[in-house]
Write a protein that holds these residues in place. Structure first.
Motif, PDB file in Angstrom:
ATOM      1  N   MET A  14      35.929  -5.673  51.641  1.00  0.00           N
ATOM      2  CA  MET A  14      35.648  -6.703  52.185  1.00  0.00           C
ATOM      3  C   MET A  14      34.578  -6.946  50.766  1.00  0.00           C
ATOM      4  O   MET A  14      34.223  -6.277  50.013  1.00  0.00           O
ATOM      5  CB  MET A  14      34.209  -6.614  53.043  1.00  0.00           C
ATOM      6  CG  MET A  14      34.896  -6.281  54.399  1.00  0.00           C
ATOM      7  SD  MET A  14      36.674  -7.324  54.601  1.00  0.00           S
ATOM      8  CE  MET A  14      36.613  -6.791  56.838  1.00  0.00           C
ATOM      9  N   PRO A  15      34.790  -8.300  49.779  1.00  0.00           N
ATOM     10  CA  PRO A  15      34.508  -8.917  48.820  1.00  0.00           C
ATOM     11  C   PRO A  15      33.060  -8.971  48.747  1.00  0.00           C
ATOM     12  O   PRO A  15      32.274  -8.435  47.623  1.00  0.00           O
ATOM     13  CB  PRO A  15      34.585 -10.599  49.160  1.00  0.00           C
ATOM     14  CG  PRO A  15      35.969 -10.133  49.744  1.00  0.00           C
ATOM     15  CD  PRO A  15      35.909  -9.298  51.055  1.00  0.00           C
ATOM     16  N   VAL A  16      32.311  -8.756  50.160  1.00  0.00           N
ATOM     17  CA  VAL A  16      31.078  -8.649  49.469  1.00  0.00           C
ATOM     18  C   VAL A  16      30.525  -7.415  49.489  1.00  0.00           C
ATOM     19  O   VAL A  16      29.244  -6.882  48.675  1.00  0.00           O
ATOM     20  CB  VAL A  16      30.047  -8.845  51.267  1.00  0.00           C
ATOM     21  CG1 VAL A  16      30.632 -10.420  52.257  1.00  0.00           C
ATOM     22  CG2 VAL A  16      30.683  -8.129  52.422  1.00  0.00           C
ATOM     23  N   ALA A  17      31.153  -6.362  49.040  1.00  0.00           N
ATOM     24  CA  ALA A  17      30.777  -4.980  48.644  1.00  0.00           C
ATOM     25  C   ALA A  17      31.220  -5.098  47.207  1.00  0.00           C
ATOM     26  O   ALA A  17      30.748  -4.276  46.737  1.00  0.00           O
ATOM     27  CB  ALA A  17      31.447  -3.615  49.616  1.00  0.00           C
ATOM     28  N   PHE A  18      31.747  -6.050  46.826  1.00  0.00           N
ATOM     29  CA  PHE A  18      31.862  -5.978  45.321  1.00  0.00           C
ATOM     30  C   PHE A  18      31.007  -6.394  43.910  1.00  0.00           C
ATOM     31  O   PHE A  18      30.304  -7.344  45.076  1.00  0.00           O
ATOM     32  CB  PHE A  18      33.620  -7.204  44.995  1.00  0.00           C
ATOM     33  CG  PHE A  18      34.396  -6.466  45.484  1.00  0.00           C
ATOM     34  CD1 PHE A  18      34.254  -4.966  46.037  1.00  0.00           C
ATOM     35  CD2 PHE A  18      36.059  -7.179  44.921  1.00  0.00           C
ATOM     36  CE1 PHE A  18      36.030  -4.275  46.624  1.00  0.00           C
ATOM     37  CE2 PHE A  18      37.262  -6.339  45.716  1.00  0.00           C
ATOM     38  CZ  PHE A  18      37.005  -5.453  46.317  1.00  0.00           C
ATOM     39  N   SER A  19      30.833  -6.430  43.373  1.00  0.00           N
ATOM     40  CA  SER A  19      30.262  -6.944  42.172  1.00  0.00           C
ATOM     41  C   SER A  19      30.470  -8.356  41.610  1.00  0.00           C
ATOM     42  O   SER A  19      31.372  -8.903  42.018  1.00  0.00           O
ATOM     43  CB  SER A  19      29.324  -5.815  40.490  1.00  0.00           C
ATOM     44  OG  SER A  19      31.247  -6.485  39.565  1.00  0.00           O
ATOM     45  N   GLY A  20      29.909  -9.109  42.012  1.00  0.00           N
ATOM     46  CA  GLY A  20      29.858 -10.285  40.991  1.00  0.00           C
ATOM     47  C   GLY A  20      31.360 -10.578  40.204  1.00  0.00           C
ATOM     48  O   GLY A  20      31.691 -11.533  39.903  1.00  0.00           O
ATOM     49  N   GLY A  21      31.196  -9.429  39.254  1.00  0.00           N
ATOM     50  CA  GLY A  21      32.383  -9.727  37.866  1.00  0.00           C
ATOM     51  C   GLY A  21      33.913  -9.402  38.828  1.00  0.00           C
ATOM     52  O   GLY A  21      34.480 -10.173  38.914  1.00  0.00           O
ATOM     53  N   MET A  22      33.637  -8.438  39.676  1.00  0.00           N
ATOM     54  CA  MET A  22      34.888  -7.801  41.267  1.00  0.00           C
ATOM     55  C   MET A  22      35.231  -9.108  41.567  1.00  0.00           C
ATOM     56  O   MET A  22      36.283  -9.174  42.202  1.00  0.00           O
ATOM     57  CB  MET A  22      34.569  -6.725  41.237  1.00  0.00           C
ATOM     58  CG  MET A  22      33.670  -5.450  40.532  1.00  0.00           C
ATOM     59  SD  MET A  22      34.011  -4.037  42.166  1.00  0.00           S
ATOM     60  CE  MET A  22      35.519  -4.209  42.644  1.00  0.00           C
ATOM     61  N   ARG A  23      33.945  -9.795  41.918  1.00  0.00           N
ATOM     62  CA  ARG A  23      34.308 -10.750  43.082  1.00  0.00           C
ATOM     63  C   ARG A  23      35.338 -11.976  42.003  1.00  0.00           C
ATOM     64  O   ARG A  23      36.442 -12.453  42.389  1.00  0.00           O
ATOM     65  CB  ARG A  23      33.576 -11.421  43.108  1.00  0.00           C
ATOM     66  CG  ARG A  23      32.131 -11.163  44.624  1.00  0.00           C
ATOM     67  CD  ARG A  23      31.818 -11.720  45.361  1.00  0.00           C
ATOM     68  NE  ARG A  23      30.392 -10.742  46.050  1.00  0.00           N
ATOM     69  CZ  ARG A  23      29.220 -11.261  47.089  1.00  0.00           C
ATOM     70  NH1 ARG A  23      29.048 -12.332  46.554  1.00  0.00           N
ATOM     71  NH2 ARG A  23      28.844  -9.995  47.246  1.00  0.00           N
ATOM     72  N   GLN A  24      34.768 -12.138  40.491  1.00  0.00           N
ATOM     73  CA  GLN A  24      35.414 -13.638  39.899  1.00  0.00           C
ATOM     74  C   GLN A  24      36.495 -12.494  40.105  1.00  0.00           C
ATOM     75  O   GLN A  24      38.059 -13.563  40.048  1.00  0.00           O
ATOM     76  CB  GLN A  24      34.533 -13.248  39.014  1.00  0.00           C
ATOM     77  CG  GLN A  24      34.710 -14.883  38.139  1.00  0.00           C
ATOM     78  CD  GLN A  24      35.182 -16.022  38.913  1.00  0.00           C
ATOM     79  OE1 GLN A  24      35.517 -16.615  40.239  1.00  0.00           O
ATOM     80  NE2 GLN A  24      33.828 -17.324  38.198  1.00  0.00           N
ATOM     81  N   ARG A  25      37.263 -11.697  39.489  1.00  0.00           N
ATOM     82  CA  ARG A  25      38.783 -10.797  39.159  1.00  0.00           C
ATOM     83  C   ARG A  25      39.252 -11.138  39.977  1.00  0.00           C
ATOM     84  O   ARG A  25      40.294 -11.490  40.359  1.00  0.00           O
ATOM     85  CB  ARG A  25      38.162  -9.652  38.798  1.00  0.00           C
ATOM     86  CG  ARG A  25      37.235  -9.434  37.505  1.00  0.00           C
ATOM     87  CD  ARG A  25      38.044  -8.366  36.194  1.00  0.00           C
ATOM     88  NE  ARG A  25      37.416  -7.614  37.607  1.00  0.00           N
ATOM     89  CZ  ARG A  25      37.104  -6.760  36.915  1.00  0.00           C
ATOM     90  NH1 ARG A  25      35.018  -7.040  36.384  1.00  0.00           N
ATOM     91  NH2 ARG A  25      35.926  -5.314  37.509  1.00  0.00           N
ATOM     92  N   LEU A  26      38.840 -10.662  41.295  1.00  0.00           N
ATOM     93  CA  LEU A  26      39.558 -11.048  42.477  1.00  0.00           C
ATOM     94  C   LEU A  26      40.018 -12.400  43.225  1.00  0.00           C
ATOM     95  O   LEU A  26      40.960 -13.011  43.624  1.00  0.00           O
ATOM     96  CB  LEU A  26      39.082 -10.617  43.858  1.00  0.00           C
ATOM     97  CG  LEU A  26      39.636 -10.390  45.723  1.00  0.00           C
ATOM     98  CD1 LEU A  26      40.604  -9.492  45.282  1.00  0.00           C
ATOM     99  CD2 LEU A  26      38.525 -10.502  46.991  1.00  0.00           C
ATOM    100  N   GLN A  27      38.631 -13.383  42.770  1.00  0.00           N
ATOM    101  CA  GLN A  27      39.646 -14.682  42.385  1.00  0.00           C
ATOM    102  C   GLN A  27      40.431 -15.372  42.020  1.00  0.00           C
ATOM    103  O   GLN A  27      40.818 -15.717  42.577  1.00  0.00           O
ATOM    104  CB  GLN A  27      37.961 -15.586  42.861  1.00  0.00           C
ATOM    105  CG  GLN A  27      37.784 -17.153  42.795  1.00  0.00           C
ATOM    106  CD  GLN A  27      37.385 -17.982  42.356  1.00  0.00           C
ATOM    107  OE1 GLN A  27      37.095 -19.101  42.723  1.00  0.00           O
ATOM    108  NE2 GLN A  27      35.966 -17.519  41.575  1.00  0.00           N
ATOM    109  N   ILE A  28      40.223 -15.053  40.682  1.00  0.00           N
ATOM    110  CA  ILE A  28      41.574 -14.584  39.988  1.00  0.00           C
ATOM    111  C   ILE A  28      42.765 -14.530  40.570  1.00  0.00           C
ATOM    112  O   ILE A  28      43.630 -15.419  40.195  1.00  0.00           O
ATOM    113  CB  ILE A  28      41.492 -14.443  38.650  1.00  0.00           C
ATOM    114  CG1 ILE A  28      39.728 -15.124  37.844  1.00  0.00           C
ATOM    115  CG2 ILE A  28      42.281 -14.110  37.592  1.00  0.00           C
ATOM    116  CD1 ILE A  28      39.191 -13.914  36.492  1.00  0.00           C
ATOM    117  N   ALA A  29      42.990 -13.188  41.007  1.00  0.00           N
ATOM    118  CA  ALA A  29      43.839 -12.633  41.508  1.00  0.00           C
ATOM    119  C   ALA A  29      44.619 -13.588  42.772  1.00  0.00           C
ATOM    120  O   ALA A  29      45.986 -13.534  42.390  1.00  0.00           O
ATOM    121  CB  ALA A  29      43.498 -11.155  41.891  1.00  0.00           C
TER     122      ALA A  29
END
Length: 258
Positions: A148-163
């Protein structure tokens, strides 16, 4: 450069009663071009971005978009269904806070796969495979596809949003302070990724930022706003190296002092 703009804005205005959010805004965006809209807080740049992306209703003016069938309608002429389809497929919107652009209670793979389903993909195996590929594109291990995105760091969440935004191969991306909430070292990594993806995919991008260094790194052209109006626009290097408006001179001088 392509002879036809992908987006054309003319005499755009947004008013809140007597208060002007932005006014007399005119510019074009060309295929494959990155345009940065810069200015201090309250300059009207986010209001402008939200109007262009139809997240906010304009008060007057024109916003025309080059559809894939070459039509060039004003966005006001499109039905709600057509606009929704554009937003899910041909456009992307990268928020400053990734939580605003992600579904935080579904997996990373589902966040990316949801956009594919919006364009008609139904084969679960293919959707999962493409989601996995895109996670790796944005430097997230494919093994985290079910996290889940809640388990990601801020930078990883931003990269996931980009994907999530890029998986449908959109032609126009809106970015609102995409590195604003990140630590400096994480910012650099996300910016490098954005620059690479924008170039590789020949994306048209409108990016709002208060950070002139981000604008210089990513954009070919810059629009400077103050008090809801454009005070200067031109090639990014020209505006940064030889600003003509006193306000732009002040902005540039402030980063040189830091």
């Amino acid at each position: 450069m392509n002879s036809e703009p992908i987006l054309s804005v003319r005499k755009l205005e947004k008013r809140y009663g007597n208060f002007i959010g932005c006014t007399d805004i005119s510019f074009d965006v060309w295929p494959g071009e990155v345009v940065a809209i810069v200015g201090e807080s309250g300059s009207g740049k986010t209001t402008l971005l939200n109007c262009i992306s139809t997240r906010l209703e304009r008060s007057s003016g024109e916003i025309r978009y080059r559809m894939r069938d070459r039509r060039f309608p004003d966005l006001a002429e499109l039905s709600e269904a057509e606009l929704r389809f554009l937003m899910r497929t041909d456009w992307g919107f990268v928020h400053q806070n990734p939580a605003d652009g992600l579904r935080m209670r579904v997996s990373a793979g589902a966040n990316v796969g949801e956009r594919l389903m919006a364009i008609g993909d139904r084969n679960y195996g293919e959707i999962r495979s493409r989601a996995s590929d895109w996670l790796e594109h944005v430097e997230i291990a494919a093994s985290r596809i079910d996290d889940m995105p809640v388990a990601f760091s801020g930078g990883m969440r931003q990269r996931l949003q980009i994907a999530r935004n890029l998986v449908t191969h959109p032609r126009l991306i809106f970015m609102d302070e995409p590195t604003g909430g990140l630590d400096v070292s994480v910012q650099a990594r996300v910016l490098d990724l954005l620059r690479m993806l924008v170039s590789d995919l020949s994306l048209s991008v409108i990016i709002v930022t208060h950070d002139l260094a981000v604008a210089r790194l990513l954009s070919q052209r810059m629009i400077v706003m103050k008090s809801g109006r454009i005070v200067e626009q031109g090639l990014t290097d020209r505006v940064m190296d030889d600003p003509s408006h006193p306000y732009t001179q002040l902005l540039v001088a402030s980063i040189l002092e830091n």
